[in-house]
Design a protein around this motif. Sequence first.
Motif, PDB file in Angstrom:
ATOM      1  N   LYS A 148     -31.357 -67.674  19.550  1.00 37.21           N
ATOM      2  CA  LYS A 148     -32.539 -66.689  19.135  1.00 37.21           C
ATOM      3  C   LYS A 148     -33.713 -66.969  19.892  1.00 37.21           C
ATOM      4  O   LYS A 148     -34.043 -68.119  20.517  1.00 37.21           O
ATOM      5  CB  LYS A 148     -32.651 -66.693  17.628  1.00 37.21           C
ATOM      6  CG  LYS A 148     -31.423 -66.685  16.740  1.00 37.21           C
ATOM      7  CD  LYS A 148     -32.222 -66.855  15.436  1.00 37.21           C
ATOM      8  CE  LYS A 148     -31.314 -67.420  14.186  1.00 37.21           C
ATOM      9  NZ  LYS A 148     -30.428 -68.680  14.435  1.00 37.21           N
ATOM     10  N   ALA A 149     -34.422 -65.988  20.031  1.00 40.54           N
ATOM     11  CA  ALA A 149     -35.927 -66.366  20.646  1.00 40.54           C
ATOM     12  C   ALA A 149     -36.728 -67.477  19.845  1.00 40.54           C
ATOM     13  O   ALA A 149     -37.508 -68.033  20.561  1.00 40.54           O
ATOM     14  CB  ALA A 149     -36.760 -64.788  20.468  1.00 40.54           C
ATOM     15  N   LYS A 158     -30.546 -66.507  27.330  1.00 43.89           N
ATOM     16  CA  LYS A 158     -30.728 -65.315  26.727  1.00 43.89           C
ATOM     17  C   LYS A 158     -30.473 -65.305  25.144  1.00 43.89           C
ATOM     18  O   LYS A 158     -29.314 -65.935  24.766  1.00 43.89           O
ATOM     19  CB  LYS A 158     -30.140 -64.217  27.281  1.00 43.89           C
ATOM     20  CG  LYS A 158     -30.564 -63.776  28.899  1.00 43.89           C
ATOM     21  CD  LYS A 158     -29.595 -62.775  29.423  1.00 43.89           C
ATOM     22  CE  LYS A 158     -30.249 -62.017  30.525  1.00 43.89           C
ATOM     23  NZ  LYS A 158     -30.863 -62.832  31.506  1.00 43.89           N
ATOM     24  N   PRO A 159     -31.103 -64.294  24.459  1.00 44.14           N
ATOM     25  CA  PRO A 159     -30.496 -64.490  22.977  1.00 44.14           C
ATOM     26  C   PRO A 159     -28.994 -63.987  22.758  1.00 44.14           C
ATOM     27  O   PRO A 159     -28.331 -63.280  23.629  1.00 44.14           O
ATOM     28  CB  PRO A 159     -31.285 -63.194  22.257  1.00 44.14           C
ATOM     29  CG  PRO A 159     -32.297 -63.201  23.166  1.00 44.14           C
ATOM     30  CD  PRO A 159     -32.017 -63.540  24.597  1.00 44.14           C
ATOM     31  N   GLU A 187     -26.590 -66.408  23.734  1.00 48.33           N
ATOM     32  CA  GLU A 187     -25.868 -67.398  24.363  1.00 48.33           C
ATOM     33  C   GLU A 187     -25.737 -68.546  23.540  1.00 48.33           C
ATOM     34  O   GLU A 187     -26.689 -68.912  22.825  1.00 48.33           O
ATOM     35  CB  GLU A 187     -26.630 -67.492  25.641  1.00 48.33           C
ATOM     36  CG  GLU A 187     -26.652 -66.131  26.597  1.00 48.33           C
ATOM     37  CD  GLU A 187     -27.081 -66.467  28.045  1.00 48.33           C
ATOM     38  OE1 GLU A 187     -26.582 -65.871  29.159  1.00 48.33           O
ATOM     39  OE2 GLU A 187     -28.022 -67.415  28.089  1.00 48.33           O
ATOM     40  N   SER A 232     -35.127 -65.804  26.010  1.00 42.88           N
ATOM     41  CA  SER A 232     -35.866 -64.682  26.389  1.00 42.88           C
ATOM     42  C   SER A 232     -34.989 -63.618  26.844  1.00 42.88           C
ATOM     43  O   SER A 232     -34.048 -64.134  27.705  1.00 42.88           O
ATOM     44  CB  SER A 232     -36.981 -64.978  27.103  1.00 42.88           C
ATOM     45  OG  SER A 232     -37.665 -63.717  27.520  1.00 42.88           O
ATOM     46  N   SER A 233     -34.992 -62.599  26.450  1.00 43.80           N
ATOM     47  CA  SER A 233     -34.187 -61.536  26.996  1.00 43.80           C
ATOM     48  C   SER A 233     -34.768 -60.835  28.269  1.00 43.80           C
ATOM     49  O   SER A 233     -34.210 -60.031  29.155  1.00 43.80           O
ATOM     50  CB  SER A 233     -34.100 -60.387  25.916  1.00 43.80           C
ATOM     51  OG  SER A 233     -35.326 -59.736  25.662  1.00 43.80           O
TER      52      SER A 233
END
Lengths: 119, 108
Positions: free
Chosen positions: A87-88, A13-14, A16, A118-119
């Motif tokens: 970041k994505a 996830k963004p 992390e 990805s969130s």
Amino acid sequence: EVQLVQSGAEVKKPGESLKISCKASGYWFSTNWIGWVRQMPGKGLEWMGTIYPDDSDTRYSPSFQGQVTISVDKSISTAYLQWSSLKASDTATYYCARRIGPADPFDDWGQGTLVTVSS
Amino acid sequence: SYELTQPPSVSVSPGQTARITCSGDELPRHYAYWYQQKPGQAPMVVIKKDSERPSGISERFSGSSSGTTATLTISGVQAEDEADYYCQSADRLDTYWVFGGGTKLTVL
């Protein structure tokens, strides 16, 4: 036989953190450069940086300086690429590759590690 | 920042000769290297130090460099040569490495 074996695919996830690895075998790890290369989905190759394991001399592309950290553990012939806050836009396949000397290309490559953020 | 420029695509018929160029201001001072990448695979070097062919690479692959342009030539193109090709070189001080944007070779 020279082998570079990378760690498996990651889904994060963004925000992390992440550390992926590249284990080398079949040659003297300390005296060959190891580089990291990014390939975003459907895009070209981008040189991120290179490290000389013997003294940890590290060079980063200006595009990646401050965004990632490249390191090694000589005792286990392993190189690492890490992020403190993903970041994505870090979604990509990351390759490690070996360079024997200053006038040599990346002669040997790992199989690649797919990182999906990805969130 | 330093850039290497390649054409996005090149198309040739089987048996013809494909030429892929790579332009960069520092190419007179630094070697060009060429990599082939097929879908789902890691890149593989096909030409090093401008014109040297690694062992195991077909003689149909050759490289040259003149002034600010390096060229990868593939003679007698075969269907198996269809791939993306990337040049690589270094900046003025040999501190940073750079890849070209890549060229998709299509065998018609």
